[in-house]
Design a protein around this motif. Sequence first.
Motif, mmCIF file in Angstrom:
data_model
loop_
_atom_site.group_PDB
_atom_site.id
_atom_site.type_symbol
_atom_site.label_atom_id
_atom_site.label_comp_id
_atom_site.label_asym_id
_atom_site.label_seq_id
_atom_site.Cartn_x
_atom_site.Cartn_y
_atom_site.Cartn_z
ATOM 1 N N ASP A 11 0.830 -1.201 0.000
ATOM 2 C CA ASP A 11 0.000 0.000 0.000
ATOM 3 C C ASP A 11 0.867 1.254 0.000
ATOM 4 O O ASP A 11 1.807 1.375 0.786
ATOM 5 N N GLY A 12 0.515 2.166 -0.886
ATOM 6 C CA GLY A 12 1.308 3.377 -1.074
ATOM 7 C C GLY A 12 0.967 4.495 -0.114
ATOM 8 O O GLY A 12 0.217 4.336 0.853
ATOM 9 N N ARG A 13 1.517 5.642 -0.427
ATOM 10 C CA ARG A 13 1.439 6.826 0.429
ATOM 11 C C ARG A 13 -0.006 7.240 0.750
ATOM 12 O O ARG A 13 -0.308 7.596 1.889
ATOM 13 N N GLU A 14 -0.904 7.205 -0.237
ATOM 14 C CA GLU A 14 -2.284 7.648 0.010
ATOM 15 C C GLU A 14 -2.993 6.765 1.030
ATOM 16 O O GLU A 14 -3.688 7.262 1.913
ATOM 17 N N LEU A 15 -2.835 5.449 0.905
ATOM 18 C CA LEU A 15 -3.455 4.540 1.867
ATOM 19 C C LEU A 15 -2.808 4.677 3.242
ATOM 20 O O LEU A 15 -3.493 4.672 4.267
ATOM 21 N N ARG A 16 -1.499 4.837 3.268
ATOM 22 C CA ARG A 16 -0.797 4.993 4.547
ATOM 23 C C ARG A 16 -1.170 6.299 5.242
ATOM 24 O O ARG A 16 -1.134 6.389 6.473
#
Length: 165
Positions: free
Chosen positions: A64-69
């Motif tokens: 999971d990338g930056r937006e989900l994190r």
Amino acid sequence: MPTRLLLIADTHVPKRARVLPDEVWRAVDEADVVFHAGDWVDLALLDVLEQRAARVIGVWGNNDGRELRARLPETTRLELDGLRFAMTHETGPAAGRERRADDAFPDTDVLVFGHSHIPWDSVSPRGLRLLNPGSPTDRRRQPHRTYLTAVADSGSLRDVTLRRL
């Protein structure tokens, strides 16, 4: 009143599957709380799940990338119907998992996790229940794609059922 739970992880939408299977969406509609133990891959699934589900509890996974994190924690803890839950994506190798979980989650009754795509249901030496629902979209080396349903009821977890797709 008992709380109906849906446990999913490792959906990898839209990379490993374009959408969640219809059966999983029906389970979302029936659940009071949906747990997602990471590896969503795309923020759009979180948005749709939050719109459709009564309540969503999620964590981010290694894919999971930056937006989900930015929207989800790495680990979360909550109490439902007298049960103390924790959820995280990765718990390390199967060997020694229960003892590590006892150390990492001392005030927890149920630990939900993902990452391996391998369904898991065990109890630690301290009595912590460890649950991995597998993946409803990517079975990897497993015979089936899977998810879990359960019921939290007055301090007990019952009707834990591995569902095969």
